[in-house]
Scaffold this motif. Structure first.
Motif, PDB file in Angstrom:
ATOM      1  N   GLU A  68       0.837  -1.217   0.000  1.00  0.00           N
ATOM      2  CA  GLU A  68       0.000   0.000   0.000  1.00  0.00           C
ATOM      3  C   GLU A  68       0.860   1.250   0.000  1.00  0.00           C
ATOM      4  O   GLU A  68       0.473   2.283  -0.540  1.00  0.00           O
ATOM      5  N   LEU A  69       2.041   1.135   0.636  1.00  0.00           N
ATOM      6  CA  LEU A  69       2.934   2.295   0.700  1.00  0.00           C
ATOM      7  C   LEU A  69       3.266   2.799  -0.691  1.00  0.00           C
ATOM      8  O   LEU A  69       3.289   4.003  -0.952  1.00  0.00           O
ATOM      9  N   PHE A  70       3.510   1.841  -1.619  1.00  0.00           N
ATOM     10  CA  PHE A  70       3.893   2.241  -2.978  1.00  0.00           C
ATOM     11  C   PHE A  70       2.710   2.920  -3.673  1.00  0.00           C
ATOM     12  O   PHE A  70       2.871   3.930  -4.349  1.00  0.00           O
ATOM     13  N   GLU A  71       1.523   2.312  -3.486  1.00  0.00           N
ATOM     14  CA  GLU A  71       0.330   2.884  -4.119  1.00  0.00           C
ATOM     15  C   GLU A  71       0.130   4.322  -3.654  1.00  0.00           C
ATOM     16  O   GLU A  71      -0.106   5.233  -4.450  1.00  0.00           O
ATOM     17  N   ALA A  72       0.257   4.493  -2.330  1.00  0.00           N
ATOM     18  CA  ALA A  72       0.062   5.824  -1.757  1.00  0.00           C
ATOM     19  C   ALA A  72       1.062   6.813  -2.338  1.00  0.00           C
ATOM     20  O   ALA A  72       0.711   7.937  -2.724  1.00  0.00           O
ATOM     21  N   ALA A  73       2.322   6.372  -2.437  1.00  0.00           N
ATOM     22  CA  ALA A  73       3.362   7.266  -2.953  1.00  0.00           C
ATOM     23  C   ALA A  73       3.090   7.610  -4.408  1.00  0.00           C
ATOM     24  O   ALA A  73       3.283   8.744  -4.851  1.00  0.00           O
ATOM     25  N   ARG A  74       2.597   6.598  -5.155  1.00  0.00           N
ATOM     26  CA  ARG A  74       2.313   6.839  -6.572  1.00  0.00           C
ATOM     27  C   ARG A  74       1.200   7.868  -6.726  1.00  0.00           C
ATOM     28  O   ARG A  74       1.261   8.749  -7.582  1.00  0.00           O
ATOM     29  N   ASP A 109       0.608  10.180  -4.765  1.00  0.00           N
ATOM     30  CA  ASP A 109       1.190  11.491  -4.467  1.00  0.00           C
ATOM     31  C   ASP A 109       2.133  11.955  -5.564  1.00  0.00           C
ATOM     32  O   ASP A 109       2.778  12.997  -5.425  1.00  0.00           O
ATOM     33  N   GLY A 110       2.269  11.153  -6.610  1.00  0.00           N
ATOM     34  CA  GLY A 110       3.072  11.576  -7.749  1.00  0.00           C
ATOM     35  C   GLY A 110       4.540  11.221  -7.671  1.00  0.00           C
ATOM     36  O   GLY A 110       5.352  11.765  -8.422  1.00  0.00           O
ATOM     37  N   ALA A 111       4.913  10.291  -6.771  1.00  0.00           N
ATOM     38  CA  ALA A 111       6.320   9.905  -6.680  1.00  0.00           C
ATOM     39  C   ALA A 111       6.693   9.018  -7.868  1.00  0.00           C
ATOM     40  O   ALA A 111       5.911   8.170  -8.286  1.00  0.00           O
ATOM     41  N   SER A 112       7.907   9.199  -8.398  1.00  0.00           N
ATOM     42  CA  SER A 112       8.371   8.349  -9.495  1.00  0.00           C
ATOM     43  C   SER A 112       8.833   7.014  -8.921  1.00  0.00           C
ATOM     44  O   SER A 112       9.034   6.874  -7.716  1.00  0.00           O
ATOM     45  N   GLU A 113       9.001   6.011  -9.814  1.00  0.00           N
ATOM     46  CA  GLU A 113       9.415   4.691  -9.339  1.00  0.00           C
ATOM     47  C   GLU A 113      10.792   4.742  -8.684  1.00  0.00           C
ATOM     48  O   GLU A 113      11.053   4.077  -7.692  1.00  0.00           O
ATOM     49  N   VAL A 114      11.699   5.546  -9.282  1.00  0.00           N
ATOM     50  CA  VAL A 114      13.043   5.666  -8.709  1.00  0.00           C
ATOM     51  C   VAL A 114      12.954   6.278  -7.317  1.00  0.00           C
ATOM     52  O   VAL A 114      13.599   5.829  -6.368  1.00  0.00           O
ATOM     53  N   ARG A 115      12.106   7.295  -7.201  1.00  0.00           N
ATOM     54  CA  ARG A 115      11.924   7.965  -5.916  1.00  0.00           C
ATOM     55  C   ARG A 115      11.371   6.978  -4.879  1.00  0.00           C
ATOM     56  O   ARG A 115      11.814   6.955  -3.725  1.00  0.00           O
ATOM     57  N   ILE A 116      10.427   6.155  -5.287  1.00  0.00           N
ATOM     58  CA  ILE A 116       9.861   5.162  -4.364  1.00  0.00           C
ATOM     59  C   ILE A 116      10.946   4.190  -3.906  1.00  0.00           C
ATOM     60  O   ILE A 116      11.061   3.866  -2.722  1.00  0.00           O
ATOM     61  N   ALA A 117      11.780   3.769  -4.877  1.00  0.00           N
ATOM     62  CA  ALA A 117      12.859   2.843  -4.523  1.00  0.00           C
ATOM     63  C   ALA A 117      13.794   3.488  -3.500  1.00  0.00           C
ATOM     64  O   ALA A 117      14.162   2.871  -2.494  1.00  0.00           O
ATOM     65  N   SER A 141      13.299   6.223  -1.482  1.00  0.00           N
ATOM     66  CA  SER A 141      12.769   6.746  -0.221  1.00  0.00           C
ATOM     67  C   SER A 141      11.955   5.728   0.568  1.00  0.00           C
ATOM     68  O   SER A 141      11.793   5.883   1.770  1.00  0.00           O
ATOM     69  N   ILE A 142      11.420   4.697  -0.085  1.00  0.00           N
ATOM     70  CA  ILE A 142      10.626   3.728   0.670  1.00  0.00           C
ATOM     71  C   ILE A 142      11.312   2.369   0.725  1.00  0.00           C
ATOM     72  O   ILE A 142      11.562   1.821   1.787  1.00  0.00           O
ATOM     73  N   LYS A 143      11.666   1.848  -0.452  1.00  0.00           N
ATOM     74  CA  LYS A 143      12.160   0.466  -0.475  1.00  0.00           C
ATOM     75  C   LYS A 143      13.511   0.328   0.232  1.00  0.00           C
ATOM     76  O   LYS A 143      13.691  -0.546   1.083  1.00  0.00           O
ATOM     77  N   ILE A 144      14.471   1.183  -0.137  1.00  0.00           N
ATOM     78  CA  ILE A 144      15.810   1.010   0.435  1.00  0.00           C
ATOM     79  C   ILE A 144      15.808   1.191   1.957  1.00  0.00           C
ATOM     80  O   ILE A 144      16.374   0.365   2.677  1.00  0.00           O
ATOM     81  N   PRO A 145      15.145   2.247   2.502  1.00  0.00           N
ATOM     82  CA  PRO A 145      15.107   2.328   3.971  1.00  0.00           C
ATOM     83  C   PRO A 145      14.477   1.101   4.623  1.00  0.00           C
ATOM     84  O   PRO A 145      14.900   0.694   5.706  1.00  0.00           O
TER      85      PRO A 145
END
Lengths: 294, 304
Positions: free
Chosen positions: A187-193, A195-203, A205-209
Motif C-alpha cells: 500500500e505504501l507504494f500505491e500511496a506514494a504513486r 502522491d506523484g512519486a516516481s518509481e526511482v523515488r519510491i525505490a 525513499s521507501i524500499k531502500i530504507p
C-alpha cells in the motif's frame, strides 16, 4: 511448567552443550593458553623442546608484526571496496526483481542464484582458468578490444579476486534483500504513486530504507567472511606464487605459522588477535549502521 | 504475491488484473524493458563461467588451448570423464565418496543434535537457557582458524587426525543449525499440543521422537540441506585435519590437482576442469530437488 519437566527440556540440549564445550570452548581455551607460551629449544635444538611461559610477549610480537598487520590492512581495504560494490549490485538486482512480474522474477532469481550453488573452491578454480592467458576466454576477448589484460599482475590480483567474490556472492545477497523487500507493505507504494512519486523515488525513499536491516546483516556476514578469506588467495597462489605471497591474508599467515614454521604458539596468538579484530569490526559496523536508523 | 496474481489471471475482468499486478512500475513499457535487460545482463554474467566450464569439459587438450572457449569444438567429454575417474587409480571416486560420507553422515548427526537442542531451547524454560542461546549466536563470530588449529592439536593427541572422525565430529555441533531449528520449532510446534500429549501420559522422549520430529520434517530438511552444503563446501577444516589423500574431500583433491599443474610440468588442466564440473553436479541436483527448503533457509538466516 513443572520443575521436573524443565530439567527434561534442558536434557534435550545436553548433547549440544557437551559438544560445544569440547569443540568450541576447549579449543578456544587451548588456543589462549598456548598463546601465553613459547617453545624453547635447548642447545643445538637436539635436546627436545620445552615450553616456557612468556605472558603476553607473543601478543606484543603479533601487534608489531608488520606482515600480520599488513595482511589485516590489505584485507580490510579490499573489503571496503568489494563489499559495498557487491551489496550495491545485489540491492539493484533485488529492486529490479521486485519491479518485474512475479513470473519473470522467479525465473531470474533461479538464474542469478546459480553461482551460489557452486562450492567456493570450485568457483575459484573456474575463475582462475577463465583469467588464464592460456585457456581462458577473457584474454582473447581483451585482445579483440585492444586490451592487454593480465589478471594475475600485482595490481590486478585484488580486482580479479574481487570479481570472483562478487560473482559468487551477488545471488545469495540478492535473495536476502529481495525477501526483505517482499515484506514491505504494498500500500505504501500505491500511496506514494498517488502522491506523484516516481518509481526511482519510491525505490530510494521507501524500499531502500525498509531493507536497511537486511543490508546491515549481509554487510556483517560479508565482513566476517572477508577478514577470514583464505580459499581464493590460496588458489591464486597456485598460479602466481610471487604476487600472492604466503602472508597475503591473515588466515594464510596463521596457517603457515602453524604448519610451515611449526610455531603453534604464535599461530594461536594470531588467531586470538584475529578473533578480537573480528569482534571489534563487527561491533563497530553494527553500531555505525544501526545508529543512523534512529 | 504469486497467489494474488494467479487469482487475477483467472478473473475475467481486465480491470482487476491490472490492479493486482505485483508492482506496477511495469506501467511504462520502456521501464519494464530496461529492468529485463538489466536482469538478463546480470544472468549472463552469472551463467557464462558455468557455460565455459561445461564447454571446456567436452574438449581435448589441443582444442582447450586453441579454440574459442565459449563454443564446442569436438566431443571428448567421455574421454575426459574416463581420465578423471581413472587418474591415480580412481582417487577421484574415493574423494567423491568421502565428500558424501562427511557431508551426509555429518549433517545427519548434526541435524538431529540441532533439532533436539532447538526444541529444548524453544519449548522449555530451564535455568541457563539464555546462556546456551548466547553461545549459539556468539559462535557465529568466531573465526575458523581460532577453532580449527587447536582442534587439530587436540585431535592429533588422541590420534584422530587423518581419519574420517576428524571431519565427522566437528559436523555434529553446528550453531547455525541450532539457531534455525529453534526458529522452526517456535513456528511449528504449539505449546498446547505438547500439553495435550503430556496429559495423555506421553513421556518427553516419546513426544520428541514421535510428535515433534515428525512435525519438523520440513524444518529438519532445511537444516540438513544447509549443513550438507556447508560441509560439502568446507575447505579449511579438511585442509588442516586430513593429511593423506585417501581421506580427502573433492575440494581438497581438486585444489591439489591445480597445484600439480605447475609443480611437475604435467598438464592436468582438463582433468581439473572436468573434475570441477563433476563436483558441482551433486550439489546442483540437491539444490534443485530441494529448492523449496533451501529458499526458506536462506531467508530465515537473514532474519537473525
Amino acid at each position: 511448567m513443572i520443575r521436573s519437566q524443565r530439567w527434561k527440556g534442558a536434557a534435550f540440549t545436553v548433547p549440544f552443550q557437551l559438544g560445544f564445550v569440547f569443540l568450541y570452548l576447549l579449543p578456544i581455551g587451548y588456543a589462549v593458553y598456548q598463546s601465553l607460551f613459547l617453545e624453547q629449544r635447548s642447545g643445538l635444538g637436539l635436546g627436545g623442546a620445552t615450553e616456557k611461559f612468556v605472558g603476553l610477549d607473543n601478543y606484543q610480537q603479533g601487534l608489531t608484526d608488520s606482515a600480520f598487520l599488513g595482511s589485516v590492512l590489505r584485507v580490510f581495504l579490499f573489503a571496503c571496496v568489494q563489499i559495498p560494490l557487491m551489496l550495491g549490485i545485489s540491492l539493484v538486482l533485488a529492486l529490479f526483481l521486485d519491479a518485474v512480474t512475479a513470473r519473470a522474477a522467479g525465473r531470474f532469481r533461479i538464474l542469478l542464484l546459480v553461482p551460489y550453488m557452486i562450492p567456493g573452491v570450485v568457483a575459484a578454480i573456474v575463475w582462475v582458468n577463465l583469467y588464464s592467458p592460456l585457456v581462458g576466454p577473457l584474454t582473447p576477448l581483451g585482445e579483440f578490444f585492444g586490451f592487454q589484460w593480465d589478471f594475475f599482475a600485482p595490481s590486478m590480483v585484488w580486482p580479479s579476486i574481487g570479481n570472483l567474490l562478487t560473482w559468487h556472492g551477488i545471488g545469495y545477497n540478492m535473495v536476502i534483500i529481495y525477501a526483505a523487500l517482499q515484506g514491505v507493505p504494498r500500500e505504501l507504494f500505491e500511496a506514494a504513486r498517488l502522491d506523484g512519486a516516481s518509481e526511482v523515488r519510491i525505490a530510494l525513499s521507501i524500499k531502500i530504507p525498509h531493507v536497511r536491516g537486511a543490508l546491515v546483516l549481509t554487510g556483517l556476514l560479508s565482513i566476517i567472511q572477508m577478514l577470514q578469506i583464505f580459499n581464493e588467495p590460496a588458489l591464486f597462489r597456485n598460479v602466481t606464487p610471487q604476487t600472492v605471497t604466503d602472508s597475503f591474508t591473515p588466515i594464510m599467515i596463521i596457517y603457515n605459522q602453524a604448519f610451515s614454521a611449526n610455531n603453534y604458539h604464535y599461530a594461536a596468538t594470531l588467531s586470538v588477535l584475529l578473533a578480537l579484530i573480528l569482534g571489534v569490526a563487527s561491533f563497530l559496523f553494527y553500531r555505525l549502521t544501526s545508529r543512523e536508523v534512529d | 504475491m504469486t497467489l494474488t496474481e494467479n487469482r487475477a489471471e483467472k478473473s475475467p475482468a481486465p480491470v482487476v488484473r491490472r490492479r493486482t499486478r505485483p508492482d506496477p512500475s511495469a506501467r511504462s513499457r520502456g521501464g519494464q524493458r530496461f529492468l529485463l535487460v538489466g536482469l538478463t545482463l546480470a544472468s549472463a554474467y552469472s551463467l557464462f563461467p558455468v557455460w565455459w566450464l561445461i564447454v571446456a569439459a567436452t574438449k581435448d587438450r589441443v582444442a582447450l588451448y586453441q579454440t574459442n572457449g565459449m563454443w564446442f569444438s569436438g566431443w571428448h567429454l567421455w574421454d575426459n570423464l574416463h581420465q578423471v575417474f581413472t587418474y591415480d587409480d580412481g582417487i577421484f571416486l574415493r574423494w567423491t565418496a568421502n565428500s558424501f560420507l562427511y557431508a551426509g553422515v555429518g549433517s545427519l548427526g548434526g541435524t538431529l543434535v540441532a533439532l533436539a537442542t532447538g526444541y529444548g531451547l524453544a519449548r522449555f524454560d530451564f535455568p541457563g537457557r539464555n546462556v546456551v542461546f548466547a553461545c549459539v549466536v556468539g559462535s557465529f563470530l568466531i573465526p575458523i582458524a581460532l577453532l580449527t588449529l587447536p582442534l587439530y592439536l587436540m585431535f592429533s593427541e588422541i590420534g584422530l587426525v587423518d581419519t574420517p572422525w576428524a571431519m565427522l565430529i566437528p559436523c555434529l555441533i553446528n550453531p547455525f543449525s541450532v539457531y534455525l531449528a529453534k526458529v522452526y520449532t517456535e513456528s511449528t510446534i504449539p505449546f498446547e499440543l505438547l500439553e495435550a500429549a503430556r496429559i495423555d501420559g506421553a513421556g518427553e522422549l516419546r513426544i520428541f521422537f514421535s510428535i515433534v520430529l515428525r512435525m519438523m520434517t520440513t524444518g529438519g530438511a532445511t537444516v540438513f540441506l544447509l549443513a550438507f552444503v556447508n560441509t560439502w563446501n568446507a575447505f579449511f577444516l579438511p585442509l588442516t585435519v586430513l593429511r593423506g589423500e585417501e581421506n580427502w574431500t573433492l575440494n581438497l583433491g581438486l585444489y591439489n590437482w591445480t597445484g600439480k599443474k605447475m609443480e611437475s610440468g604435467v598438464d592436468v588442466t582438463s582433468l581439473v576442469l572436468t573434475g570441477a564440473l563433476l563436483s558441482i553436479v551433486p550439489m546442483a541436483i540437491m539444490m534443485v530437488a530441494m529448492r523449496r527448503y533451501w529458499r526458506t533457509g536462506v531467508t530465515l538466516g537473514a532474519l537473525k
